[in-house]
Design a protein around this motif. Structure first.
Motif, PDB file in Angstrom:
ATOM      1  N   ASN A 226      46.705  44.238  42.854  1.00 51.92           N
ATOM      2  CA  ASN A 226      45.723  43.240  42.156  1.00 51.92           C
ATOM      3  C   ASN A 226      46.054  41.952  42.009  1.00 51.92           C
ATOM      4  O   ASN A 226      45.443  41.063  42.145  1.00 51.92           O
ATOM      5  CB  ASN A 226      45.496  43.721  40.754  1.00 51.92           C
ATOM      6  CG  ASN A 226      44.865  45.269  40.679  1.00 51.92           C
ATOM      7  OD1 ASN A 226      44.131  45.425  41.606  1.00 51.92           O
ATOM      8  ND2 ASN A 226      44.957  45.857  39.632  1.00 51.92           N
ATOM      9  N   GLU A 229      45.559  40.360  45.322  1.00 51.63           N
ATOM     10  CA  GLU A 229      44.272  39.812  45.579  1.00 51.63           C
ATOM     11  C   GLU A 229      43.833  38.340  44.757  1.00 51.63           C
ATOM     12  O   GLU A 229      43.319  37.689  45.463  1.00 51.63           O
ATOM     13  CB  GLU A 229      43.416  41.009  44.791  1.00 51.63           C
ATOM     14  CG  GLU A 229      42.343  41.668  46.138  1.00 51.63           C
ATOM     15  CD  GLU A 229      41.450  42.815  45.662  1.00 51.63           C
ATOM     16  OE1 GLU A 229      41.716  43.529  44.580  1.00 51.63           O
ATOM     17  OE2 GLU A 229      40.668  42.863  46.071  1.00 51.63           O
ATOM     18  N   SER A 230      44.187  38.484  43.358  1.00 50.18           N
ATOM     19  CA  SER A 230      43.706  37.230  42.947  1.00 50.18           C
ATOM     20  C   SER A 230      44.495  35.829  43.481  1.00 50.18           C
ATOM     21  O   SER A 230      43.867  35.220  43.643  1.00 50.18           O
ATOM     22  CB  SER A 230      44.218  37.354  41.442  1.00 50.18           C
ATOM     23  OG  SER A 230      44.116  38.612  40.881  1.00 50.18           O
ATOM     24  N   GLN A 233      42.595  35.011  46.509  1.00 50.16           N
ATOM     25  CA  GLN A 233      41.423  34.207  46.537  1.00 50.16           C
ATOM     26  C   GLN A 233      41.693  32.908  46.004  1.00 50.16           C
ATOM     27  O   GLN A 233      40.654  31.930  46.575  1.00 50.16           O
ATOM     28  CB  GLN A 233      40.733  35.032  45.127  1.00 50.16           C
ATOM     29  CG  GLN A 233      39.806  36.141  45.892  1.00 50.16           C
ATOM     30  CD  GLN A 233      39.218  36.999  45.027  1.00 50.16           C
ATOM     31  OE1 GLN A 233      39.772  36.632  43.366  1.00 50.16           O
ATOM     32  NE2 GLN A 233      38.929  38.208  45.133  1.00 50.16           N
ATOM     33  N   GLN A 234      42.641  32.471  45.387  1.00 48.57           N
ATOM     34  CA  GLN A 234      42.937  31.067  44.840  1.00 48.57           C
ATOM     35  C   GLN A 234      43.800  30.353  45.637  1.00 48.57           C
ATOM     36  O   GLN A 234      43.333  29.233  45.945  1.00 48.57           O
ATOM     37  CB  GLN A 234      43.670  31.302  43.738  1.00 48.57           C
ATOM     38  CG  GLN A 234      42.415  32.099  42.434  1.00 48.57           C
ATOM     39  CD  GLN A 234      42.277  31.627  41.389  1.00 48.57           C
ATOM     40  OE1 GLN A 234      42.096  30.367  41.114  1.00 48.57           O
ATOM     41  NE2 GLN A 234      42.092  32.274  40.219  1.00 48.57           N
TER      42      GLN A 234
END
Ligand code: GDP
Ligand code: MG
Length: 438
Positions: A226, A229-230, A233-234
């Motif tokens: 997780n 993933e975050s 994305q950023q």
């Protein structure tokens, strides 16, 4: 995970032939094992489907060693899942190459920054470390201590200047002083939050990194995925470093991070020591998970201290189980120079199985005793341990200052080890597994 899979394949190995049903059963076990290891369930599902499809498609029933075929497929698919081939660090054609380390607090960013510098330094590069974490108490000091330990300069401006400004000045400093790599250590938070991301993005704007490496704690399992993933994305990560692989058998993070984010895992950290960082090899990790032991990594490590011929010879002997007490002693000595025993034992084929056995435990002090016992053997005895009868045992005990029980125990261990190696090489076949170890 490793143990569980070993059991599954142990079952397959024992049989002459594997039916489609067996493959199905094995796959159920593999599925459970992966889920238990905290692999993302979607990843598991896809994985199982792929392996099943291939195993059934292949002529498993006619195969001479059906277990091997399944292992081979599982091995290959695991490797693919983790990115296929080794993913190298980017290199800027206009030095310095800039590497930005990001991640949550406690993931191992600062430690990994030091380790990475050490790796680069070994390859004759001149890295500069930049202390960009001004929030965590003593974070700057921590990096400075690491830098001093490995004799790599650390650029810092204390904790009153903004990290963006520190990064900018650090870059200038690197250019002025001819550094070809800059590694920027940044702050983490306990959770992902916007102010952290904003700051990281600003740093990224200023330094234009060639690599943005996310450092994740492998022990956090599904959370690691997780987090990855975050961050991805950023921050548009270029790679992942998995830390604390020494601490737990759960390979779940390694398996899912690449599959879920698409970011390659570039390095694996397996300890707190400064040299406990290695390039991540998906194929080796897969073999390791399958319990074949990470012979290749071990050999590579050995090569740092031992000449290549010797290492190859060791590998050959281990494969053919043509192994004497002399080799055993030599290996022990080499192993001693290489690092913490536990970690190395894991890398030897069959050893992670042995480690569980109480009488197989070896610590560094015992090593000295073992050495003394072996050195009290005659040359013939070392080569043909079968000949060591009761009176010889007594003589060896006297000569080494150890008890007969200890001598007995060592000989028994040695014999078990040989047997294990024979089994291992039997499983691998005379030339290694099909398409497996190189
Ligand atoms: P940061 O907050 O991300 O900078 O994390 P640190 O680099 O300060 O590391 C946090 C803790 O994890 C420290 O105690 C490290 O020694 C430890 N650590 C880092 N990498 C590893 C590893 O690969 N294995 C183990 N066992 N501990 C590690
Ligand atoms: Mg830190």
């Amino acid at each position: 995970l490793a143990n569980r899979l070993q059991n599954v394949f142990g079952k397959l190995k024992g049989k002459g032939k594997v039916s489609e049903e067996d493959v199905g059963e094995a796959m159920r076990e593999v599925r459970l094992a992966l889920l238990e290891a905290d692999v993302n369930f979607k990843v598991v599902k896809e994985f199982i489907a792929k392996v099943k499809e291939q195993a059934v498609g292949q002529d498993v029933l006619k195969s001479f060693t059906p277990g091997m075929v399944v292992i081979d497929i599982v091995n290959k698919e695991l490797t693919n899942l983790m990115g296929g081939t080794q993913s190298k660090l980017a290199k800027s054609n206009r030095p310095p190459t800039v590497i930005m380390m990001v991640g949550l607090q406690g993931a191992g960013k600062t430690t990994t920054t030091g380790k990475l510098a050490k790796l680069l330094q070994k390859q004759n590069h001149r890295p500069l470390l930049v202390a960009g974490d001004i929030y965590r108490p003593a974070a700057i000091k921590q990096l400075e201590v690491l830098g001093e330990q490995i004799k790599v300069p650390v650029f810092s401006m204390g904790d009153k200047t903004s990290p963006v400004e520190i990064a900018r000045s650090g870059m200038q400093h690197a250019k002025d002083n001819g550094h070809d790599y800059v590694i920027i250590d940044t702050a983490g938070r306990l959770h992902i939050d916007e102010s952290l991301m904003d700051e990281l993005k600003q740093i990224r704007e200023v330094v234009k990194p060639d690599e943005v490496l996310l450092v994740v704690d492998a022990m956090t399992g599904q959370d690691a995925v997780n987090v990855a993933e975050s961050f991805h994305q950023q921050m548009e990560l270029t790679g992942v470093v998995l830390t604390k692989l020494d601490g737990d058998t759960r390979g779940g993070a390694a398996l899912s991070v690449k599959a879920v984010t698409g970011c390659p895992i570039k390095f694996a950290a397996m300890g707190e020591k400064i040299d406990a960082l290695e390039p991540f090899h998906p194929d080796r990790m897969a073999s390791r998970i399958l319990g074949m032991g990470d012979v290749l990594t071990l050999i590579e490590k050995a090569q740092a201290g031992i000449d290549q011929d010797q290492a190859l010879e060791m590998q050959r002997k281990m494969r053919t189980a043509e192994f004497t007490f002399e080799d055993f002693l030599q290996q022990m000595e080499q192993v001693k120079q290489l690092g913490p025993l536990d970690q190395l034992m894991d890398m030897l084929p069959g050893m992670n199985k042995m480690k569980g056995m109480e009488n197989m435990k070896v610590d560094d002090k015992q090593l000295g005793h073992i050495e003394a016992i072996i050195k009290s053997m005659t040359k013939d005895e070392k080569i043909k341990p079968e000949m060591i009868n009761a009176s010889r045992r007594k003589r060896i005990a006297n000569g080494s200052g150890r008890t007969v029980q200890e001598v007995n125990k060592l000989i028994k261990q040695f014999e078990e080890m040989r047997k294990m190696m024979k089994q291992f090489s039997g499983m691998m076949g005379p030339k290694g597994p099909k398409g497996g170890m190189k």
